[in-house]
Design a protein around this motif. Structure first.
Motif, mmCIF file in Angstrom:
data_model
loop_
_atom_site.group_PDB
_atom_site.id
_atom_site.type_symbol
_atom_site.label_atom_id
_atom_site.label_comp_id
_atom_site.label_asym_id
_atom_site.label_seq_id
_atom_site.Cartn_x
_atom_site.Cartn_y
_atom_site.Cartn_z
ATOM 1 N N GLY A 295 0.818 -1.213 0.000
ATOM 2 C CA GLY A 295 0.000 0.000 0.000
ATOM 3 C C GLY A 295 0.851 1.261 0.000
ATOM 4 O O GLY A 295 2.083 1.198 0.010
ATOM 5 N N SER A 296 0.190 2.403 -0.038
ATOM 6 C CA SER A 296 0.915 3.680 0.061
ATOM 7 C C SER A 296 0.190 4.576 1.057
ATOM 8 O O SER A 296 -1.036 4.533 1.179
ATOM 9 N N SER A 297 0.982 5.354 1.770
ATOM 10 C CA SER A 297 0.412 6.177 2.834
ATOM 11 C C SER A 297 1.409 7.264 3.201
ATOM 12 O O SER A 297 2.565 7.239 2.749
ATOM 13 N N VAL A 298 0.961 8.207 4.029
ATOM 14 C CA VAL A 298 1.882 9.209 4.554
ATOM 15 C C VAL A 298 1.990 9.045 6.062
ATOM 16 O O VAL A 298 0.979 8.971 6.765
ATOM 17 N N LEU A 299 3.232 8.918 6.523
ATOM 18 C CA LEU A 299 3.509 8.949 7.965
ATOM 19 C C LEU A 299 3.874 10.388 8.267
ATOM 20 O O LEU A 299 4.966 10.863 7.913
ATOM 21 N N TRP A 300 2.912 11.113 8.860
ATOM 22 C CA TRP A 300 3.088 12.553 9.078
ATOM 23 C C TRP A 300 3.630 12.785 10.493
ATOM 24 O O TRP A 300 2.889 12.824 11.468
ATOM 25 N N PHE A 301 4.965 12.935 10.578
ATOM 26 C CA PHE A 301 5.588 13.179 11.882
ATOM 27 C C PHE A 301 5.368 14.630 12.287
ATOM 28 O O PHE A 301 5.514 15.538 11.472
ATOM 29 N N THR A 302 5.023 14.835 13.541
ATOM 30 C CA THR A 302 4.884 16.193 14.072
ATOM 31 C C THR A 302 5.456 16.215 15.487
ATOM 32 O O THR A 302 5.355 15.223 16.225
#
Ligand code: PPS
Ligand code: ADP
Length: 199
Positions: free
Chosen positions: A26-33
């Protein structure tokens, strides 16, 4: 500012779904904050290394690097940070469409900006990763000596000192980087991706 009245959307013939089938993941965004020095870049890069090692298409979008190029016209006012995050959100969406697991490492201090990015994505694609580290520990690490500068009054609007950071309310993943090793943080994130059948 929005000007889409004479522009027509072209539907691509190869779709995200086609690419995911070809890639076998799959594809996704791991949005680190998180605060400066919390460990966003370190952990995002370590996750990307591990994904790469496993043959998964990955890419890291990093705050400092993007601010040298695409977003070189932006500073650190609230308004510029909002525009910074809006653009990165759109870029991350292109990466997800391309079939990539993209990690982003931006402070992204405002909840509403992060939520607007979340709204760009389909269910499950946007994974908010809160790198939770006390300000005192970030300041102790101070890898770029920016906190020291901010304390001396040499940087205006420095996050955590004289510019706000709004903690996420319901992040998909929280990493306590003052308590975990980088290796353990990577394991926690990879486990999440596996459980969600993303990889
Ligand atoms: N005023 C101020 N406040 C916060 N950070 C500052 C500032 N000036 C420069 N830097 C450096 O820029 C990096 C943060 O950029 P981001 O694009 O992630 O910021 S934001 O999401 O738009 O708030 C940040 O990188 P990280 O330390 O990796 O977070 C800093 O190195
Ligand atoms: N458990 C940990 N997770 C992430 N970084 C850690 C950890 N322990 C110590 N560090 C150190 O903290 C610093 C974090 O810096 P960086 O990754 O650039 O943070 P950010 O991108 O959030 O500004 C690095 O010097 C890193 O080696």
């Amino acid at each position: 500012m929005t000007n889409t009245s004479n522009i027509t959307w072209h539907t691509a013939t190869v779709t995200k779904s086609n690419r995911r089938i070809k890639n076998g993941h799959g594809s996704s965004v791991l949005w680190f904050t998180g605060l400066s020095g919390s460990g966003k870049s370190t952990i995002a890069n370590a996750v990307s290394n591990e994904l790469h090692r496993q043959g998964i298409n990955e890419y890291v979008l990093d705050g400092d690097n993007i601010r040298h190029g695409l977003n070189r016209d932006l500073g650190f006012s609230d308004q510029d940070r909002t525009e910074n995050i809006r653009r990165i959100g759109e870029v991350a969406k292109l990466f997800v469409d391309s079939g990539t697991v993209v990690t982003t490492a931006f402070i992204s201090p405002f909840r509403s900006d992060r939520d607007q990015v979340r709204d760009l994505f389909e269910g499950g694609e946007f994974i908010e990763v809160f790198v939770d580290c006390p300000l005192e520990e970030c300041e102790r690490r101070d890898p770029k000596q920016l906190y020291a500068k901010a304390r001396r009054g040499e940087i205006k609007e420095f996050t955590g000192i004289n510019s706000p950071y709004e903690t996420p309310e319901r992040p998909e993943i929280t990493i306590h980087s003052d308590l975990l090793t980088v290796k353990d943080a990577v394991e926690q994130i990879l486990k999440y991706l596996q459980e969600k059948n993303m990889i």
